[in-house]
Design a protein around this motif. Structure first.
Motif, PDB file in Angstrom:
ATOM      1  N   GLY A   3      23.476  32.009  46.840  1.00  0.00           N
ATOM      2  CA  GLY A   3      23.189  32.830  48.015  1.00  0.00           C
ATOM      3  C   GLY A   3      23.365  32.145  49.343  1.00  0.00           C
ATOM      4  N   ASN A   4      23.886  30.901  49.375  1.00  0.00           N
ATOM      5  CA  ASN A   4      24.018  30.174  50.635  1.00  0.00           C
ATOM      6  C   ASN A   4      25.073  30.783  51.551  1.00  0.00           C
ATOM      7  N   THR A   5      26.243  31.088  50.989  1.00  0.00           N
ATOM      8  CA  THR A   5      27.331  31.646  51.799  1.00  0.00           C
ATOM      9  C   THR A   5      27.960  32.836  51.065  1.00  0.00           C
ATOM     10  N   PRO A   6      27.209  33.907  50.848  1.00  0.00           N
ATOM     11  CA  PRO A   6      27.725  35.050  50.085  1.00  0.00           C
ATOM     12  C   PRO A   6      28.863  35.792  50.776  1.00  0.00           C
ATOM     13  N   VAL A   7      29.015  35.614  52.092  1.00  0.00           N
ATOM     14  CA  VAL A   7      30.054  36.347  52.821  1.00  0.00           C
ATOM     15  C   VAL A   7      31.451  35.822  52.518  1.00  0.00           C
ATOM     16  N   ILE A   8      31.551  34.654  51.882  1.00  0.00           N
ATOM     17  CA  ILE A   8      32.870  34.069  51.609  1.00  0.00           C
ATOM     18  C   ILE A   8      33.461  34.595  50.307  1.00  0.00           C
ATOM     19  N   ILE A   9      32.648  34.658  49.253  1.00  0.00           N
ATOM     20  CA  ILE A   9      33.146  35.075  47.944  1.00  0.00           C
ATOM     21  C   ILE A   9      32.441  36.328  47.440  1.00  0.00           C
ATOM     22  N   LYS A  10      31.133  36.272  47.331  1.00  0.00           N
ATOM     23  CA  LYS A  10      30.384  37.325  46.642  1.00  0.00           C
ATOM     24  C   LYS A  10      30.556  38.715  47.278  1.00  0.00           C
ATOM     25  N   TYR A  11      30.245  38.838  48.560  1.00  0.00           N
ATOM     26  CA  TYR A  11      30.329  40.152  49.203  1.00  0.00           C
ATOM     27  C   TYR A  11      31.753  40.699  49.214  1.00  0.00           C
ATOM     28  N   PRO A  12      32.765  39.896  49.552  1.00  0.00           N
ATOM     29  CA  PRO A  12      34.137  40.415  49.480  1.00  0.00           C
ATOM     30  C   PRO A  12      34.534  40.856  48.072  1.00  0.00           C
ATOM     31  N   PHE A  13      34.113  40.122  47.050  1.00  0.00           N
ATOM     32  CA  PHE A  13      34.430  40.517  45.674  1.00  0.00           C
ATOM     33  C   PHE A  13      33.798  41.867  45.345  1.00  0.00           C
ATOM     34  N   TRP A  14      32.541  42.062  45.761  1.00  0.00           N
ATOM     35  CA  TRP A  14      31.874  43.352  45.544  1.00  0.00           C
ATOM     36  C   TRP A  14      32.653  44.477  46.227  1.00  0.00           C
ATOM     37  N   GLN A  15      33.020  44.260  47.484  1.00  0.00           N
ATOM     38  CA  GLN A  15      33.693  45.297  48.260  1.00  0.00           C
ATOM     39  C   GLN A  15      35.066  45.630  47.683  1.00  0.00           C
ATOM     40  N   LEU A  16      35.819  44.606  47.295  1.00  0.00           N
ATOM     41  CA  LEU A  16      37.146  44.825  46.731  1.00  0.00           C
ATOM     42  C   LEU A  16      37.061  45.557  45.384  1.00  0.00           C
ATOM     43  N   THR A  17      36.022  45.249  44.620  1.00  0.00           N
ATOM     44  CA  THR A  17      35.821  45.948  43.343  1.00  0.00           C
ATOM     45  C   THR A  17      35.485  47.411  43.592  1.00  0.00           C
ATOM     46  N   ALA A  18      34.606  47.666  44.551  1.00  0.00           N
ATOM     47  CA  ALA A  18      34.199  49.044  44.861  1.00  0.00           C
ATOM     48  C   ALA A  18      35.363  49.884  45.365  1.00  0.00           C
ATOM     49  N   GLN A  19      36.333  49.255  46.003  1.00  0.00           N
ATOM     50  CA  GLN A  19      37.466  49.974  46.587  1.00  0.00           C
ATOM     51  C   GLN A  19      38.564  50.292  45.569  1.00  0.00           C
ATOM     52  N   ASN A  20      38.459  49.745  44.364  1.00  0.00           N
ATOM     53  CA  ASN A  20      39.522  49.910  43.372  1.00  0.00           C
ATOM     54  C   ASN A  20      38.917  50.194  42.004  1.00  0.00           C
ATOM     55  N   LYS A  21      39.098  51.406  41.500  1.00  0.00           N
ATOM     56  CA  LYS A  21      38.502  51.780  40.212  1.00  0.00           C
ATOM     57  C   LYS A  21      39.097  50.992  39.043  1.00  0.00           C
ATOM     58  N   ASN A  22      40.256  50.341  39.255  1.00  0.00           N
ATOM     59  CA  ASN A  22      40.877  49.532  38.198  1.00  0.00           C
ATOM     60  C   ASN A  22      40.424  48.073  38.229  1.00  0.00           C
ATOM     61  N   ALA A  23      39.571  47.736  39.181  1.00  0.00           N
ATOM     62  CA  ALA A  23      39.105  46.355  39.316  1.00  0.00           C
ATOM     63  C   ALA A  23      37.873  46.109  38.452  1.00  0.00           C
ATOM     64  N   SER A  24      37.696  44.841  38.061  1.00  0.00           N
ATOM     65  CA  SER A  24      36.497  44.424  37.329  1.00  0.00           C
ATOM     66  C   SER A  24      35.878  43.229  38.040  1.00  0.00           C
ATOM     67  N   TYR A  25      34.558  43.220  38.086  1.00  0.00           N
ATOM     68  CA  TYR A  25      33.802  42.106  38.678  1.00  0.00           C
ATOM     69  C   TYR A  25      33.044  41.405  37.560  1.00  0.00           C
ATOM     70  N   ILE A  26      33.327  40.123  37.389  1.00  0.00           N
ATOM     71  CA  ILE A  26      32.646  39.331  36.360  1.00  0.00           C
ATOM     72  C   ILE A  26      31.885  38.216  37.052  1.00  0.00           C
ATOM     73  N   CYS A  27      30.574  38.213  36.906  1.00  0.00           N
ATOM     74  CA  CYS A  27      29.724  37.202  37.524  1.00  0.00           C
ATOM     75  C   CYS A  27      29.078  36.359  36.434  1.00  0.00           C
ATOM     76  N   VAL A  28      29.392  35.069  36.418  1.00  0.00           N
ATOM     77  CA  VAL A  28      28.776  34.146  35.467  1.00  0.00           C
ATOM     78  C   VAL A  28      27.990  33.123  36.267  1.00  0.00           C
ATOM     79  N   ASN A  29      26.682  33.119  36.087  1.00  0.00           N
ATOM     80  CA  ASN A  29      25.839  32.230  36.886  1.00  0.00           C
ATOM     81  C   ASN A  29      24.472  32.124  36.228  1.00  0.00           C
TER      82      ASN A  29
END
Length: 289
Positions: A234-260
């Motif tokens: 959660g230190n810098t979510p604007v670099i990777i996490k938030y953009p990945f969420w947004q790009l996934t939401a914008q494309n029904k063919n996209a998948s988001y995989i979070c391993v942590n």
């Protein structure tokens, strides 16, 4: 903005998750890896405990420093001590390959795929493992580079020879004064090329990598794409996490995989497109292979 975050701790059967993720990766037109500190931790580059005391026990005893991360902010009394600390920190976290083969196994997973890596890590482990440097974007800098501390110009400098000399010649937690690096242009002290304030130098290589990453996203964002997020906190979510969420939401063919391990979650809006695995990254990558 997303309305609600769902904490998904290894939802469903783990082996079933692995099979589903494998299928997504196998069928993907493109894979974007977003890597944070948790990936290097899984690979054994830990900043505390046994590894810290192995390399910094003298600093721990004299200054009360308890881990490498907090030590990076310690107000050392002079430049000679500052560089004794930082030369060790750089050497053992940048020029030594991670003890566990997590990065190597990750490369095996994606080497034959259309992939790109976006990372906030500064330890160079992707290149050490053999990832194509043309497919890497180190957004936050590189432990292997010096820059002017002012900075008076936008250029970075390889620091390997200087760091090794500091390691070899330091005594009593100080380096010889003549080894302290100074800017070749203005003469002010050099510092690490790490993004911590508005003085971070984005050199020519940084901008070219940013262009390649943005082009990759533009070319693939509407395709069957997998956003594979590994160890991003959660230190810098604007670099990777938030953009990945947004790009996934914008494309029904996209998948988001979070391993942590301990921090695996996604917004409600993309739960149907997401796989959140609350398990050690190294184990997951090994099982996917």
């Amino acid at each position: 903005m997303f309305s609600k975050i769902t904490i998904m701790n290894s939802t469903g059967n783990y082996s079933q998750q692995i099979e589903q993720i494998q299928a997504k990766l196998n069928n993907a037109d493109a894979v974007v890896i977003g890597a944070g500190a948790g990936l290097s931790t899984s690979a054994g580059l830990t900043y505390s405990g046994e590894r810290f005391y192995k390399h910094f026990s003298d600093f721990a005893e004299k200054y009360g420093i308890t881990d490498m991360y907090s030590g990076g902010f310690y107000p050392f009394p002079d430049q000679e001590t500052f560089w004794a600390w930082w030369s060790r920190h750089i050497f053992f976290n940048r020029y030594i390959k991670a003890p566990k083969p997590v990065y190597d196994n990750l490369l095996k997973l994606v080497k034959d795929k259309n992939y790109f890596v976006l990372t906030t890590n500064v330890d160079h482990q992707f290149q050490s493992a053999g990832f194509d440097k043309e497919r890497l974007f180190y957004t936050q800098g590189d432990y292997g580079l010096f820059q002017c501390s002012v900075p008076c110009h936008d250029k970075t400098y390889d620091n390997y020879d200087t760091v090794v000399s500091m390691i070899e010649q330091q005594e009593n937690m100080t380096v010889p004064t003549e080894l302290i690096p100074h800017c070749p242009v203005c003469g002010k002290p050099m510092t690490m090329n790490l993004r911590s304030d508005d003085k971070f130098v984005e050199d020519e290589g940084w901008h070219k990598a940013a262009e390649r990453y943005n082009s990759f996203i533009a070319e693939n964002k509407n395709k069957n794409i997998v956003y594979l997020e590994l160890g991003v906190g959660g230190n810098t979510p604007v670099i990777i996490k938030y953009p990945f969420w947004q790009l996934t939401a914008q494309n029904k063919n996209a998948s988001y995989i979070c391993v942590n391990l301990g921090e695996s979650y996604c917004p409600d809006e993309i739960t149907e497109q997401s796989f959140c695995v609350n398990t050690d990254i190294g184990k997951v990558i090994n099982d996917l292979n």
